[in-house]
Write a protein that holds these residues in place. Sequence first.
Motif, PDB file in Angstrom:
ATOM      1  N   GLU A 177      -0.561  -2.508   2.210  1.00 44.82           N
ATOM      2  CA  GLU A 177       0.894  -2.655   2.117  1.00 44.82           C
ATOM      3  C   GLU A 177       1.562  -1.283   1.970  1.00 44.82           C
ATOM      4  O   GLU A 177       2.655  -1.044   2.497  1.00 44.82           O
ATOM      5  CB  GLU A 177       1.255  -3.575   0.941  1.00 44.82           C
ATOM      6  CG  GLU A 177       2.690  -4.053   1.052  1.00 44.82           C
ATOM      7  CD  GLU A 177       3.113  -4.952  -0.106  1.00 44.82           C
ATOM      8  OE1 GLU A 177       2.285  -5.201  -1.008  1.00 44.82           O
ATOM      9  OE2 GLU A 177       4.280  -5.365  -0.103  1.00 44.82           O
ATOM     10  N   ALA A 178       0.878  -0.369   1.272  1.00 48.75           N
ATOM     11  CA  ALA A 178       1.436   0.985   1.124  1.00 48.75           C
ATOM     12  C   ALA A 178       1.572   1.647   2.495  1.00 48.75           C
ATOM     13  O   ALA A 178       2.534   2.367   2.762  1.00 48.75           O
ATOM     14  CB  ALA A 178       0.536   1.822   0.219  1.00 48.75           C
ATOM     15  N   LEU A 179       0.599   1.371   3.375  1.00 44.88           N
ATOM     16  CA  LEU A 179       0.651   1.948   4.711  1.00 44.88           C
ATOM     17  C   LEU A 179       1.839   1.398   5.502  1.00 44.88           C
ATOM     18  O   LEU A 179       2.559   2.144   6.182  1.00 44.88           O
ATOM     19  CB  LEU A 179      -0.672   1.659   5.443  1.00 44.88           C
ATOM     20  CG  LEU A 179      -0.767   2.130   6.880  1.00 44.88           C
ATOM     21  CD1 LEU A 179      -0.651   3.639   6.968  1.00 44.88           C
ATOM     22  CD2 LEU A 179      -2.089   1.676   7.501  1.00 44.88           C
ATOM     23  N   ALA A 180       2.078   0.083   5.394  1.00 46.40           N
ATOM     24  CA  ALA A 180       3.207  -0.525   6.116  1.00 46.40           C
ATOM     25  C   ALA A 180       4.518   0.137   5.671  1.00 46.40           C
ATOM     26  O   ALA A 180       5.342   0.543   6.508  1.00 46.40           O
ATOM     27  CB  ALA A 180       3.242  -2.024   5.853  1.00 46.40           C
ATOM     28  N   HIS A 181       4.684   0.285   4.349  1.00 45.29           N
ATOM     29  CA  HIS A 181       5.925   0.909   3.846  1.00 45.29           C
ATOM     30  C   HIS A 181       6.012   2.380   4.253  1.00 45.29           C
ATOM     31  O   HIS A 181       7.082   2.886   4.566  1.00 45.29           O
ATOM     32  CB  HIS A 181       5.995   0.792   2.324  1.00 45.29           C
ATOM     33  CG  HIS A 181       6.256  -0.620   1.861  1.00 45.29           C
ATOM     34  ND1 HIS A 181       7.163  -1.457   2.469  1.00 45.29           N
ATOM     35  CD2 HIS A 181       5.734  -1.331   0.830  1.00 45.29           C
ATOM     36  CE1 HIS A 181       7.183  -2.632   1.848  1.00 45.29           C
ATOM     37  NE2 HIS A 181       6.314  -2.576   0.853  1.00 45.29           N
ATOM     38  N   LEU A 182       4.863   3.033   4.267  1.00 43.20           N
ATOM     39  CA  LEU A 182       4.862   4.457   4.616  1.00 43.20           C
ATOM     40  C   LEU A 182       5.295   4.654   6.075  1.00 43.20           C
ATOM     41  O   LEU A 182       6.081   5.558   6.386  1.00 43.20           O
ATOM     42  CB  LEU A 182       3.444   5.018   4.407  1.00 43.20           C
ATOM     43  CG  LEU A 182       3.294   6.525   4.402  1.00 43.20           C
ATOM     44  CD1 LEU A 182       4.070   7.164   3.258  1.00 43.20           C
ATOM     45  CD2 LEU A 182       1.796   6.904   4.262  1.00 43.20           C
ATOM     46  N   ILE A 183       4.797   3.777   6.955  1.00 47.03           N
ATOM     47  CA  ILE A 183       5.201   3.875   8.375  1.00 47.03           C
ATOM     48  C   ILE A 183       6.705   3.608   8.472  1.00 47.03           C
ATOM     49  O   ILE A 183       7.436   4.327   9.165  1.00 47.03           O
ATOM     50  CB  ILE A 183       4.393   2.873   9.238  1.00 47.03           C
ATOM     51  CG1 ILE A 183       2.906   3.264   9.225  1.00 47.03           C
ATOM     52  CG2 ILE A 183       4.923   2.845  10.674  1.00 47.03           C
ATOM     53  CD1 ILE A 183       1.981   2.281   9.908  1.00 47.03           C
ATOM     54  N   THR A 239      11.174   5.087  -4.185  1.00 45.28           N
ATOM     55  CA  THR A 239      12.247   5.188  -3.176  1.00 45.28           C
ATOM     56  C   THR A 239      12.755   3.805  -2.766  1.00 45.28           C
ATOM     57  O   THR A 239      13.465   3.670  -1.777  1.00 45.28           O
ATOM     58  CB  THR A 239      11.788   5.970  -1.930  1.00 45.28           C
ATOM     59  OG1 THR A 239      10.625   5.322  -1.413  1.00 45.28           O
ATOM     60  CG2 THR A 239      11.471   7.412  -2.225  1.00 45.28           C
ATOM     61  N   GLY A 240      12.353   2.770  -3.499  1.00 49.57           N
ATOM     62  CA  GLY A 240      12.972   1.452  -3.308  1.00 49.57           C
ATOM     63  C   GLY A 240      12.129   0.426  -2.560  1.00 49.57           C
ATOM     64  O   GLY A 240      12.564  -0.702  -2.380  1.00 49.57           O
ATOM     65  N   TYR A 241      10.926   0.791  -2.120  1.00 49.38           N
ATOM     66  CA  TYR A 241      10.105  -0.205  -1.424  1.00 49.38           C
ATOM     67  C   TYR A 241       9.521  -1.173  -2.434  1.00 49.38           C
ATOM     68  O   TYR A 241       9.051  -0.760  -3.498  1.00 49.38           O
ATOM     69  CB  TYR A 241       8.981   0.475  -0.628  1.00 49.38           C
ATOM     70  CG  TYR A 241       9.513   1.178   0.599  1.00 49.38           C
ATOM     71  CD1 TYR A 241       9.785   0.465   1.750  1.00 49.38           C
ATOM     72  CD2 TYR A 241       9.754   2.552   0.576  1.00 49.38           C
ATOM     73  CE1 TYR A 241      10.288   1.117   2.873  1.00 49.38           C
ATOM     74  CE2 TYR A 241      10.258   3.202   1.696  1.00 49.38           C
ATOM     75  CZ  TYR A 241      10.524   2.477   2.845  1.00 49.38           C
ATOM     76  OH  TYR A 241      11.029   3.094   3.948  1.00 49.38           O
ATOM     77  N   GLU A 242       9.532  -2.457  -2.070  1.00 45.93           N
ATOM     78  CA  GLU A 242       9.002  -3.475  -2.980  1.00 45.93           C
ATOM     79  C   GLU A 242       7.622  -3.928  -2.532  1.00 45.93           C
ATOM     80  O   GLU A 242       7.436  -4.243  -1.357  1.00 45.93           O
ATOM     81  CB  GLU A 242       9.924  -4.687  -2.961  1.00 45.93           C
ATOM     82  CG  GLU A 242      10.655  -4.871  -4.262  1.00 45.93           C
ATOM     83  CD  GLU A 242      11.499  -6.107  -4.221  1.00 45.93           C
ATOM     84  OE1 GLU A 242      10.918  -7.195  -4.155  1.00 45.93           O
ATOM     85  OE2 GLU A 242      12.731  -5.930  -4.215  1.00 45.93           O
TER      86      GLU A 242
END
Length: 600
Positions: free
Chosen positions: A123-129, A112-115
């Motif tokens: 880091e996955a958690l930061a993007h998920l939030i 979905t475009g997160y780098e």
Amino acid sequence: MCGIVGYNGKNQAAAILIDSLKRLEYRGYDSAGIAVFDTNVVEVYKEKGRIVDLEKTLPSISGTVGIGHTRWATHGRPNKVNAHPHTSGNIAVVHNGIIENYQQLKEKLSRTGYEFVSDTDTEALAHLINHYYKDNLIDAVISALKDIRGSYAIAAICGSELVAARKDSPLVIGIGEGENFIASDIPAILKYTRKIIFLDDLEVASITPDGVFFFDTCKSPIEKKINLIEWNIEAAEKSGYEHFMLKEIHEQPRALHETFAGRISELEGNISFEGSNLTESQIKDISRISIIACGTSYNAGFLGKYLFEQLAGVHVDIEIASEFRYAHSSPGSLVIVITQSGETADTLAALREAKSSGCRTLAITNVMGSTVTREVDNVIYTRSGPEIGVAATKTFISQLGVLYLLALYFGKIRGKISSDQMKRMLVAMKMLPAQITRILNNKEKILKFADTFSSSSDFFFIGRTLNYPIALEGALKLKEISYIHAEGYAAGELKHGPLALITKNTPVVAIATKGLTYDKVVNNIKEIKARDAPVLAIADEKDSEIEKYVDAVIRIPTTEDILSPVLSTVVVQLLSYYIAKARNCPIDQPRNLAKSVTVE
Ligand code: F6R
């Protein structure tokens, strides 16, 4: 183990975060960072190494809300990029624990475009939030947590909002006047407040300068009790335990849980490892394994020998590292070195020797970035968290955890265990942390035996097969922290010499769990009792026979026979600890010993 701090209040956040992080240094870490919300943006500062190194790089930072972290690497090397906080847009997150499904989350979020810039699960958690963020942080955190499998203590900021949550990793909230705090452990914030609220699993807190609001994961409000802390800082670092060794013994359920996290899927009967690149055909081709280690790690390896032989059908030579390099035998086609610190000179020398003869190598270690990890072909981390007491306890339990996983994994690939056996074992292994907790909650009998025999000058520990390495470990623990002469023996060997030493003054700890050799161990106990020695048996809770033959019995919960050494270990550790305590010994720093032995 990683440390978390957080602040929202009337004062400048940065200085408080750094000061609080320094008070978590005793937990061990390899990088540190803070994030502070300054007017419009979240500013992040992080560095590899010590907090003072980070401090030197900090400009003057204004902002009254922030989070901080000391990282003890588990996913990804200890470096600046992997250090926390991790950010996504204006959201910054710090996290302790392991997100087991981070790889799947990473793939989904990347689509979905997160780098992603780091190797961390956090880091996955930061993007998920960020993905769930609409107009407030707490809703986004609650939604994100629903997608996560694993353990966590987290603190996140977005603008002036500060949110904390936990599952299986500790987190406390400090209540101040016009300011409130988050920390992984009380000492971090004890200077600022003695009013502490313990966050429980699956609870979320929104921390503002004027109040803290608690919710469950459906956002229903929860009432929490404020505890007034009366310990001093030194006691608080040990979380109220008198010694680090006792604290670390009590951390074993969690250490083992982390060792297994993300590696076991009991429903499918699968095991996976992140750091091993051994292929299935290489595992099938192994003709012989050499396990090399020192001290407690050697005892873990010795149990590993039985496990690989029974579960994977492969012969194992167990070698003392300081002897191995002078042996003239060639190592097996796979050499496994076990070293908690990853820095033990004897083990590193043996590893280099083994590598020069061309075999494949694999290390089981607790310390990411340690020397062994740089020299070996494959690494599997024990993930016990830093161990401060010189006597190894939780790292031993985690080493056993990795050895069980590896032996089962090899056994499955080599066609030695069926998928049903595998599932049964994995289910039983997942129960071990709770079973250890039961032993820890029920230690009165161990204390009583320790008090009665603390003035003895000699002790014996005996066991057969899988329990023999635990007898060795019990004797090693006792001698190093209590200075009592202790011997670990294969129970069947007593009659070939040491029985001459058995008198009414030599207490014997007999590991007599049910299994192949139970009747033989009972015979050995009878031989000892005939010489009037006091015998303490470590036995299964369902064994109704054993107390006829011995003076005292410590029961351990029923598990698969092959897993019972894990539970017996906890008993011998506690016994050694309480004997040393009764003798007033300096338990965390025994004389002449060092935590990391970097000389040969
Ligand atoms: C005993 C103990 C030592 C270590 C040994 C090896 O409690 O801690 O026997 O096990 O010095 O150390 P590592 O595992 O770091 O190689």
